[in-house]
Scaffold this motif. Structure first.
Motif, mmCIF file in Angstrom:
data_model
loop_
_atom_site.group_PDB
_atom_site.id
_atom_site.type_symbol
_atom_site.label_atom_id
_atom_site.label_comp_id
_atom_site.label_asym_id
_atom_site.label_seq_id
_atom_site.Cartn_x
_atom_site.Cartn_y
_atom_site.Cartn_z
ATOM 1 N N ALA A 1 -4.666 27.051 20.974
ATOM 2 C CA ALA A 1 -5.869 27.745 21.451
ATOM 3 C C ALA A 1 -6.666 26.876 22.421
ATOM 4 N N LEU A 2 -5.963 26.210 23.321
ATOM 5 C CA LEU A 2 -6.601 25.379 24.331
ATOM 6 C C LEU A 2 -6.577 26.104 25.678
ATOM 7 N N PRO A 3 -7.545 25.836 26.528
ATOM 8 C CA PRO A 3 -7.591 26.515 27.828
ATOM 9 C C PRO A 3 -6.698 25.827 28.863
ATOM 10 N N PHE A 4 -5.618 25.184 28.401
ATOM 11 C CA PHE A 4 -4.732 24.465 29.298
ATOM 12 C C PHE A 4 -3.354 25.124 29.280
ATOM 13 N N PRO A 5 -2.714 25.296 30.413
ATOM 14 C CA PRO A 5 -1.311 25.721 30.406
ATOM 15 C C PRO A 5 -0.459 24.650 29.718
ATOM 16 N N ARG A 6 0.457 25.079 28.854
ATOM 17 C CA ARG A 6 1.261 24.112 28.091
ATOM 18 C C ARG A 6 2.116 23.232 29.010
ATOM 19 N N ALA A 7 2.657 23.809 30.052
ATOM 20 C CA ALA A 7 3.592 23.067 30.896
ATOM 21 C C ALA A 7 2.949 21.867 31.574
ATOM 22 N N THR A 8 1.662 21.931 31.866
ATOM 23 C CA THR A 8 0.994 20.828 32.554
ATOM 24 C C THR A 8 0.128 19.991 31.606
ATOM 25 N N THR A 9 0.386 20.117 30.300
ATOM 26 C CA THR A 9 -0.387 19.364 29.311
ATOM 27 C C THR A 9 0.482 18.293 28.680
ATOM 28 N N LEU A 10 -0.050 17.066 28.670
ATOM 29 C CA LEU A 10 0.616 15.916 28.059
ATOM 30 C C LEU A 10 -0.104 15.549 26.777
ATOM 31 N N LEU A 11 0.631 15.368 25.693
ATOM 32 C CA LEU A 11 0.086 14.838 24.443
ATOM 33 C C LEU A 11 0.479 13.378 24.306
ATOM 34 N N SER B 1 -13.714 15.821 17.131
ATOM 35 C CA SER B 1 -14.497 15.594 15.914
ATOM 36 C C SER B 1 -15.964 15.985 16.081
ATOM 37 N N LYS B 2 -16.439 16.066 17.308
ATOM 38 C CA LYS B 2 -17.826 16.464 17.564
ATOM 39 C C LYS B 2 -17.959 17.967 17.752
ATOM 40 N N GLY B 3 -16.853 18.685 17.634
ATOM 41 C CA GLY B 3 -16.897 20.127 17.809
ATOM 42 C C GLY B 3 -17.022 20.560 19.248
ATOM 43 N N GLU B 4 -16.771 19.639 20.175
ATOM 44 C CA GLU B 4 -16.874 19.971 21.599
ATOM 45 C C GLU B 4 -15.673 20.805 22.029
ATOM 46 N N VAL B 5 -15.933 21.898 22.723
ATOM 47 C CA VAL B 5 -14.878 22.811 23.145
ATOM 48 C C VAL B 5 -14.478 22.478 24.579
ATOM 49 N N PRO B 6 -13.207 22.146 24.804
ATOM 50 C CA PRO B 6 -12.800 21.816 26.173
ATOM 51 C C PRO B 6 -12.814 23.045 27.067
ATOM 52 N N GLY B 7 -13.207 22.827 28.282
ATOM 53 C CA GLY B 7 -13.161 23.901 29.267
ATOM 54 C C GLY B 7 -11.948 23.730 30.151
ATOM 55 N N ALA B 8 -11.768 24.684 31.052
ATOM 56 C CA ALA B 8 -10.602 24.627 31.936
ATOM 57 C C ALA B 8 -10.614 23.386 32.824
ATOM 58 N N ASP B 9 -11.815 22.812 33.062
ATOM 59 C CA ASP B 9 -11.909 21.631 33.925
ATOM 60 C C ASP B 9 -11.979 20.331 33.130
ATOM 61 N N THR B 10 -11.799 20.397 31.811
ATOM 62 C CA THR B 10 -11.795 19.176 30.990
ATOM 63 C C THR B 10 -10.458 18.476 31.172
ATOM 64 N N ALA B 11 -10.489 17.259 31.679
ATOM 65 C CA ALA B 11 -9.235 16.554 31.970
ATOM 66 C C ALA B 11 -8.599 15.984 30.716
#
Length: 424
Positions: free
Chosen positions: A218-228, A284-294
């Motif tokens: 449930a992240l606003p990031f496309p999976r293909a361009t996301t690195l864990l 942990s702070k409950g901050e929700v990433p946005g589409a521009d969160t790197a």
């Protein structure tokens, strides 16, 4: 055995007191740590339980399918899970499984083990991998508590060390009712140390039996361009952040989920991210990433399945420093393309299989990591590597647990119920 008991009785309790004082001064005190390690904590209200012990996060995470299978097979049965580390205990607590109690493991002294067994009254002890403590196993065997060992490893070096103390080795192996080794060589070494062959079960690698939960990041990031970056350690975050920043300059669609091995390091890692100038949010702070969160700082316990599910690429950490690397089975099971550093000694056979199949990418520093992130940020490339990895590691196999579950059933059926353990 008497010398082992004497040494641990004399030196372990004061060493634990000093350790707790040092952790407190360093701001890393363990809640109830000393009391739990000495088995002096207040008892918990529960019926006799199955005792599951794993060293820390990695071992415990690999045992989660086993724990779930036990709870499903024996409804109403309690479990007490012990680990050597506070983060391991936190991981067990984060699962919020009904009927499960988490504690720090009692020290391997006669008094601590005796007190723990008196409170827990375990119907069986299940040991994950290499935690073969002589006093713990011996007292369980003396009370008729069956000891089962899952995915045990015995390296050639460890075998040589145990062989120097043959009586102690026979004491340990004689207490084991059933053991599955992680590989054939380990099985052979356990038998050489005195384990009766009729107590040896099929080879079982718990990490290979990993079954991913159905989750959505449930992240606003496309999976293909996301690195864990999974389970990072000190000295690795700087390299990963430098590589990611370089890659991001060339592909602004890239995103990074940074999941440290120890969430207590969150503030330290947040400072490292802030120093790069990259926009980030903290889980942990409950901050929700946005589409521009790197960068998303995933500094919580028990949520790694979420991050694997949301990342098309995974850098398996612990491999850029001298920690031996973490397991590649989880990202493979989630279909995430695998990158890793040069040190993979902890799972060398798995990585050898991956590289023989062209199913993982080895990097040595920030420069080549950046290049590989850019290359792998492609759905087709990711799918190819993920498919090769699944084949190389033979995928997850929940049926691999069947021999263990049958052995546990047999052990529990032979043990009288609701009998308090005898005192020694």
């Amino acid at each position: 055995m008497w010398l082992y008991r004497l040494i641990l009785t004399l030196f372990v309790p004061p060493a634990l007191v000093l350790r707790q004082a040092w952790l407190t001064l360093a701001g890393r005190g363990e809640p109830h740590g000393l009391a739990e390690r000495l088995a002096l904590a207040p008892p918990w209200p529960s019926p006799p339980a199955i005792w599951v012990h794993a060293a820390s996060n990695g071992e415990l995470a690999s045992a989660r399918p086993t724990i779930r299978a036990i709870l499903d097979r024996h409804p109403g049965t309690g479990l007490v899970i012990t680990t050597n580390t506070a983060t391991g205990r936190e991981l067990a607590e984060s699962w919020r499984l009904e009927g499960v109690t988490a504690r720090l493991a009692p020290a391997d002294t006669p008094g601590a083990i005796r007190r723990f067994l008196r409170v827990a009254r375990p119907s069986a002890l299940i040991v994950v991998e290499n935690e073969l403590w002589p006093e713990r196993l011996g007292q369980c065997a003396a009370r008729g508590i069956p000891v089962l060992v899952l995915g045990a490893r015995m390296s050639e070096k460890s075998h040589r060390s145990w062989s120097r103390f043959p009586r102690l080795a026979r004491h340990v192996t004689g207490a084991i009712a059933w053991l599955s080794a992680q590989d054939d060589d380990s099985a052979r070494r356990f038998v050489a140390l005195g384990l009766p062959e009729d107590r040896l079960g099929p080879v079982l690698n718990l990490k290979a039996a990993f079954v991913p939960r159905s989750t959505s990041a449930a992240l606003p990031f496309p999976r293909a361009t996301t690195l864990l970056a999974a389970s990072t350690h000190p000295g690795e975050e700087e390299i990963i952040l430098a590589a990611f920043r370089t890659a991001l300059a060339r592909n602004p669609a890239l995103r990074l989920i940074l999941a440290p091995r120890h969430p207590r390091r969150s503030a330290e890692i947040a400072r490292l991210i802030a120093a790069t100038g990259l926009a980030f949010a903290t889980r942990s702070k409950g901050e929700v990433p946005g589409a521009d969160t790197a960068v998303y700082l995933a500094d919580t316990m028990g949520e790694m399945d979420l991050w694997y599910a949301g990342a098309g690429m995974t850098f398996v950490a612990g491999s850029l420093t001298d920690r031996g690397g973490h397991t590649p089975y989880e990202p493979a099971a989630h279909g995430s393309a695998i990158l890793h550093g040069p040190d993979v000694a902890n799972s060398a056979p798995a990585y050898a299989a991956l590289h023989a199949a062209g199913a993982a990418v080895r990097v040595t520093g920030a420069g080549d990591l950046a290049e590989q992130i850019l290359r792998l940020a492609d759905p087709a490339t990711q799918a190819d590597l993920a498919g090769r990895a699944r084949a190389a590691l033979r995928g997850a196999d929940a049926a691999a647990l069947s021999p263990f579950l049958s052995a546990l059933d047999a052990a529990l059926s032979r043990r009288p119920r609701d009998v308090h353990p005898a005192r020694t």
